[in-house]
Scaffold this motif. Structure first.
Motif, short mmCIF file in Angstrom:
data_model
loop_
_atom_site.label_atom_id
_atom_site.label_comp_id
_atom_site.label_asym_id
_atom_site.label_seq_id
_atom_site.Cartn_x
_atom_site.Cartn_y
_atom_site.Cartn_z
N TYR A 1 -20.32 54.33 -17.91
CA TYR A 1 -19.85 53.80 -19.20
C TYR A 1 -20.90 52.84 -19.75
O TYR A 1 -21.47 52.03 -19.01
N TYR B 1 -8.93 55.07 -15.65
CA TYR B 1 -8.35 56.43 -15.71
C TYR B 1 -7.51 56.73 -14.47
O TYR B 1 -7.39 57.88 -14.06
N PHE C 1 -20.70 56.00 -29.15
CA PHE C 1 -19.34 56.33 -29.59
C PHE C 1 -19.17 56.07 -31.09
O PHE C 1 -18.57 56.85 -31.81
N SER D 1 -15.68 63.39 -29.56
CA SER D 1 -16.75 62.55 -29.00
C SER D 1 -16.15 61.31 -28.34
O SER D 1 -15.91 61.31 -27.12
N GLN D 2 -15.89 60.27 -29.11
CA GLN D 2 -15.32 59.04 -28.56
C GLN D 2 -13.98 59.37 -27.88
O GLN D 2 -13.20 60.18 -28.39
N GLY D 3 -13.73 58.70 -26.74
CA GLY D 3 -12.50 59.02 -26.00
C GLY D 3 -11.29 58.28 -26.55
O GLY D 3 -11.15 57.08 -26.34
N ARG E 1 -20.34 65.88 -23.33
CA ARG E 1 -18.99 65.47 -22.96
C ARG E 1 -18.05 65.69 -24.14
O ARG E 1 -18.35 65.25 -25.26
N ASN F 1 -15.98 58.15 -15.91
CA ASN F 1 -16.44 58.49 -17.25
C ASN F 1 -17.97 58.43 -17.22
O ASN F 1 -18.52 57.41 -16.81
N PHE G 1 -12.11 63.66 -20.06
CA PHE G 1 -13.38 64.20 -20.53
C PHE G 1 -13.74 65.47 -19.76
O PHE G 1 -13.63 65.51 -18.53
#
Ligand code: GLN
Length: 380
Positions: free
Chosen positions: A120, A200, A15, A31-33, A360, A169, A315
Motif C-alpha cells: 500500500y 481486509y 488512486f 481502480s481505487q478500492g 489491479r 493489497n 482486488f
C-alpha cells in the motif's frame, strides 16, 4: 523562500490520479478500492439517530468505550484473544491514519523499516516523513511469496519496524499461520515492532482462515494490528478504523494519535457500537466477496487478461503481457480512455516501479458493473 521537501519523490497518489481520469472520461472505475454500493440502511439510520441524540461533539481520544467494548468482544469471538478495551484498542480516522500514527510513534530518524513490496502506497512516505529508511523485500508475480530467510538478512540493529499486510493489497495473497510463526521467530529477542495491517481481515476466500497477529501472544506483545470499518461495512468514506496493541505500545500510539486527529468522528462510532452487536454482517463477508470475485473472473474469462490467484482483499490482479508490452501505467491510462475501464498499475506499489505487466482491478462492485467491465475488456 526555499522549501526542502521531506517527500521529494511523492506526487499525487495513483488512486487519486486514476479515479480522476475515470471520472473525467466516464469510465467504469475499478481502480481505487471502494464499493459502488451503499452500507446497510440500518447502519445509516443509526448514524442519523445518534446525531439527533447529540453525538456531535468530540468523542473521547481513544474512541467511545461502548465501541471499544464491542471490538474487544469481536476479537475474542473470532481470534480467541482477550484484549482490554481500555488500554489496548484505539479508534482511528481510518486505516491509513492508524498506519501513519503507528509509524510516527516508533520510527526515529535513521531507523530502518522493512517493507514487503508491492505494498500500500502510504507506508513508504509515512516512514520517510519520520526520517526513517524503508528497506525493501521485493516480491514477484505471479505468487508473491515471501522469502523469510531473505527478510531475516535485512534485519539490522537499526531495524525498528516490520510492516506486513494480510490479506495483502494489491497482491491478494495471504500470510498463513506458518508465516506468522516464522515472523515471531525472526523478531524474537529484537526491539522490532510489527505493524500488521489487517484491514481486509474478512475478505478472505476458499475457506482460508485469517492469520491475525492477535492470535499469537508472543508476537502480539510487539504488534500494532490495524483494522478498517470502511472495508467491513462498505463505507470507506466514513474514515473509521482502529488499532489494537498491548498497553505499552498503545500508550505510545495514542501519544501521536491525540495530536494527529485527537479523536475519530463521533456519530459513526456510536452507530458502529450498536451495529456490531450483530456479527452476521461481517461473518457473511467472505462469501459475499467470494461471489463477486467469481462473477468477475467469469466475466473476464473471455478476455486476453490472465488472472493471478486472489486469496483475499477485493482486488483481482491480471497479467496483460499477452495484450501489450506497454509500461503498466500507460496501459492503465489507455484502458481507461480507450476501453472505458480504469485499473491501477501494480508498479505503483513498488518503490523502484517494478513493472511486471500486471494491473489491479477492484471487484467491490455490483455484479452488473463487473459483467459490463468484462464485456468492455473483451475488446482489448
Ligand atoms: N486502499 C485503497 C486502495 O488501495 C485506496 C485508499 C486511497 O485512495 N488512499 O485502492
Amino acid at each position: 523562500m526555499r522549501i526542502e521537501s521531506k517527500l521529494p519523490n511523492v506526487g499525487t497518489t495513483i488512486f487519486t490520479v486514476m479515479s480522476g481520469l475515470a471520472n473525467q472520461v466516464g469510465a467504469i472505475n475499478l481502480s481505487q478500492g471502494f464499493p459502488n454500493f451503499n452500507p446497510s440502511e440500518r447502519l445509516q439510520q443509526l448514524v442519523t439517530e445518534h446525531m439527533a441524540r447529540g453525538a456531535n461533539q468530540y468523542a473521547p481520544m481513544p474512541g467511545i468505550l461502548p465501541l471499544r467494548e464491542r471490538i474487544a468482544e469481536k476479537i475474542e469471538r473470532i481470534y480467541g484473544a482477550k484484549v482490554n478495551p481500555d488500554t489496548e484498542i484505539t479508534v482511528t480516522a481510518g486505516g491509513t491514519q492508524a498506519i501513519f500514527c503507528a509509524i510516527a510513534a516508533f520510527v526515529r530518524p535513521g531507523d530502518e523499516v522493512i517493507l514487503l513490496e508491492p505494498c500500500y502506497d502510504s507506508y513508504r512516505p509515512s516512514v520517510e516523513t519520520m526520517g526513517g529508511f524503508p528497506v525493501v523485500h521485493a516480491l514477484s508475480a505471479p505468487d508473491y511469496q515471501v522469502d523469510w530467510e531473505a527478510v531475516k538478512k535485512l534485519l539490522s540493529p537499526r531495524t525498528r519496524m516490520l510492516c506486513i499486510n494480510t490479506p495483502q493489497n494489491p497482491t491478494g495473497t495471504i500470510l498463513r499461520a506458518s508465516d506468522m510463526l516464522k515472523i515471531n521467530e525472526l523478531l524474537r529477542g529484537t526491539d522490532v515492532v510489527l505493524m500488521s495491517d489487517e484491514v481486509y481481515e474478512h475478505l478472505i476466500f476458499d475457506g482460508e482462515k485469517h492469520a491475525s497477529a492477535l492470535c499469537y501472544p508472543e508476537l502480539y506483545a510487539r504488534s500494532l494490528a490495524i483494522y478498517s470499518f470502511g472495508k467491513t461495512y462498505h463505507n470507506t468514506g466514513w474514515k473509521t478504523g482502529y488499532c489494537v496493541g498491548p498497553p505499552e505500545l498503545t500508550r505510545e500510539f495514542r501519544k501521536v494519535h491525540q495530536f494527529n486527529v485527537f479523536s475519530a468522528n463521533h456519530p459513526m462510532q456510536a452507530a458502529f457500537a450498536d451495529f456490531m452487536a450483530d456479527p452476521s454482517e461481517y461473518l457473511g463477508l467472505p462469501a459475499f466477496y467470494q461471489q463477486k470475485r467469481d462473477v468477475f473472473l467469469q466475466a473476464m474469462s473471455a478476455t486476453r487478461f490472465k488472472p493471478l490467484h486472489c486469496a483475499g482483499t477485493y482486488f483481482q490482479l491480471f497479467d496483460y503481457s499477452a495484450i501489450s508490452d506497454e509500461p503498466d501505467l500507460d496501459f492503465c491510462k489507455r484502458l481507461t480512455t480507450e476501453f472505458g475501464v480504469a485499473a491501477i498499475p501494480v508498479s505503483s506499489f513498488f518503490s523502484d516501479l517494478k513493472d511486471e505487466k500486471v494491473i489491479r482491478l477492484c471487484f467491490a462492485k455490483t455484479e452488473d458493473l463487473l459483467k459490463l467491465a468484462g464485456e468492455k475488456l473483451r475488446l482489448c
